[in-house]
Design a protein around this motif. Structure first.
Motif, mmCIF file in Angstrom:
data_model
loop_
_atom_site.group_PDB
_atom_site.id
_atom_site.type_symbol
_atom_site.label_atom_id
_atom_site.label_comp_id
_atom_site.label_asym_id
_atom_site.label_seq_id
_atom_site.Cartn_x
_atom_site.Cartn_y
_atom_site.Cartn_z
ATOM 1 N N ARG A 192 -0.133 45.255 -11.374
ATOM 2 C CA ARG A 192 -1.007 44.683 -10.471
ATOM 3 C C ARG A 192 -1.784 45.692 -9.544
ATOM 4 N N ASP A 193 -1.119 46.997 -9.537
ATOM 5 C CA ASP A 193 -1.710 48.142 -8.975
ATOM 6 C C ASP A 193 -2.160 49.469 -9.947
ATOM 7 N N ASP A 194 -2.536 48.968 -11.264
ATOM 8 C CA ASP A 194 -3.021 49.844 -11.880
ATOM 9 C C ASP A 194 -4.365 50.277 -11.624
ATOM 10 N N VAL A 195 -4.773 51.677 -11.625
ATOM 11 C CA VAL A 195 -6.064 51.966 -11.049
ATOM 12 C C VAL A 195 -6.876 52.520 -12.427
ATOM 13 N N TYR A 196 -6.327 52.554 -13.559
ATOM 14 C CA TYR A 196 -7.101 53.218 -14.416
ATOM 15 C C TYR A 196 -7.525 51.814 -15.484
ATOM 16 N N THR A 197 -6.624 50.717 -15.403
ATOM 17 C CA THR A 197 -7.226 49.594 -16.289
ATOM 18 C C THR A 197 -6.699 48.447 -15.343
ATOM 19 N N CYS A 215 -0.233 38.494 -18.179
ATOM 20 C CA CYS A 215 1.149 38.840 -17.489
ATOM 21 C C CYS A 215 0.730 39.841 -16.367
ATOM 22 N N VAL A 216 0.658 39.580 -15.215
ATOM 23 C CA VAL A 216 0.402 40.570 -14.300
ATOM 24 C C VAL A 216 1.832 40.965 -13.614
ATOM 25 N N VAL A 217 2.109 42.086 -13.686
ATOM 26 C CA VAL A 217 3.607 42.653 -13.178
ATOM 27 C C VAL A 217 3.115 43.210 -11.726
ATOM 28 N N GLU A 218 3.937 42.577 -11.052
ATOM 29 C CA GLU A 218 3.858 42.933 -9.519
ATOM 30 C C GLU A 218 4.522 44.444 -9.347
ATOM 31 N N ARG A 219 4.082 44.903 -8.332
ATOM 32 C CA ARG A 219 4.745 46.469 -7.816
ATOM 33 C C ARG A 219 4.923 47.318 -8.981
ATOM 34 N N ALA A 220 3.798 47.398 -9.653
ATOM 35 C CA ALA A 220 3.704 48.273 -11.060
ATOM 36 C C ALA A 220 2.316 48.890 -10.898
ATOM 37 N N GLY A 221 2.185 49.912 -11.623
ATOM 38 C CA GLY A 221 0.771 50.424 -12.091
ATOM 39 C C GLY A 221 0.463 50.772 -13.378
ATOM 40 N N HIS A 222 0.168 51.693 -14.147
ATOM 41 C CA HIS A 222 -0.393 51.965 -15.466
ATOM 42 C C HIS A 222 0.616 51.761 -16.369
ATOM 43 N N LEU A 223 1.975 51.860 -15.963
ATOM 44 C CA LEU A 223 3.119 51.695 -16.914
ATOM 45 C C LEU A 223 3.921 51.034 -16.635
ATOM 46 N N PRO A 224 3.590 49.368 -16.582
ATOM 47 C CA PRO A 224 4.896 48.639 -16.333
ATOM 48 C C PRO A 224 5.878 48.224 -17.052
ATOM 49 N N ASN A 225 5.946 48.742 -18.468
ATOM 50 C CA ASN A 225 7.118 48.882 -18.936
ATOM 51 C C ASN A 225 8.248 49.779 -18.606
ATOM 52 N N LEU A 226 7.760 50.788 -18.012
ATOM 53 C CA LEU A 226 8.709 51.800 -17.421
ATOM 54 C C LEU A 226 9.134 51.494 -15.743
ATOM 55 N N GLU A 227 7.903 51.058 -15.230
ATOM 56 C CA GLU A 227 7.974 50.721 -13.582
ATOM 57 C C GLU A 227 8.773 49.504 -13.345
#
Length: 244
Positions: A192-197, A215-227
């Motif tokens: 949801r909070d990805d600033v790159y893409t 799928c939009v992953v809440e409370r995640a940036g560019h690496l939701p698989n890790l976050e």
């Protein structure tokens, strides 16, 4: 059951997929690897990439070596672009695509300059300054545990390998025109909070594909698989079920 092959982004290594290996390895074969110039592959006596297609050709050589005829292929960021490139070159080998926090578009003229300047900087200065500048764009600032892992991976990356990949990525093809021809189930994921893409780009990618889910992953940036691995893995599990 087709194996799941996961491609890491820049400037990381295969350990970025540890949470997915842990989640899926008991039920299917999961293949992760270090791209040429990254992780353990940087220590090999192998020429660095000069063409973005080198990554796809390396992947096919690995699958041939492992005896894998067809796979579910996923990637995050640059890894997603490698997945698209691999599908464009070897569509019969791919049963489904997972595209996380990535863009199908070719680099802009300004982007080419930026990537080449960054490559020069990494060769001159190493990884530390760059890592400090972009760490909290790679992961959202509130995801401290993920940030520690990402920082460790970035600092361990080879400047030579990262620079070569940046130059090759600057000249990557455009994949957007071919999206309507993708004939396999696709999962598009974005933090949801990805600033790159950002989410808008992921939604456009999803809408351009004939058979995809977003799928939009809440409370995640560019690496939701890790976050947010639990949320990410749940979406991946649904996608894998669609592949049969």
């Amino acid at each position: 059951m087709v194996p799941l092959v996961l491609v890491h982004g820049h400037p990381f290594n295969r350990s970025s997929w540890d949470a997915q290996v842990a989640a899926f390895a008991a039920e299917r074969r999961v293949i992760t690897f270090d791209l040429r110039g990254y992780g353990a592959s940087a220590a090999q006596d192998t020429p660095l990439v000069t063409d973005f297609g080198d990554f796809a050709r390396d992947l096919m050589a690995l699958l041939d070596h492992l005896g894998v005829e067809r796979c579910a292929l996923g990637g995050v960021s640059m890894g997603g672009q490698i997945a698209l490139d691999t599908y464009a070159r070897f569509p019969d080998r791919i049963a489904g695509l997972l595209l996380a926090d990535t863009s199908p578009r070719a680099e802009t003229p300004e982007g080419k300059v930026t990537r080449n300047e960054l490559a020069d900087r990494l060769l001159a200065e190493g990884m530390r300054g760059y890592t400090e500048e972009v760490l909290y764009k790679m992961v959202a600032p509130y995801n401290e545990e993920a940030a520690v892992k990402v920082q460790r991976m970035m600092l361990a990356s080879s400047p030579d390998g990262a620079a070569a990949a940046l130059r090759a990525r600057a000249e990557r093809p455009d994949y957007e025109a071919g999206l309507a021809e993708v004939a396999v189930p696709v999962l598009v994921v974005v933090g949801r909070d990805d600033v790159y893409t950002p989410v808008a780009g992921a939604r456009a990618l999803h809408e351009a594909l004939p058979d995809s889910r977003l799928c939009v992953v809440e409370r995640a940036g560019h690496l939701p698989n890790l976050e947010r691995p639990e949320e990410f893995n749940a979406a991946v599990r649904d996608w894998l079920a669609r592949l049969g």
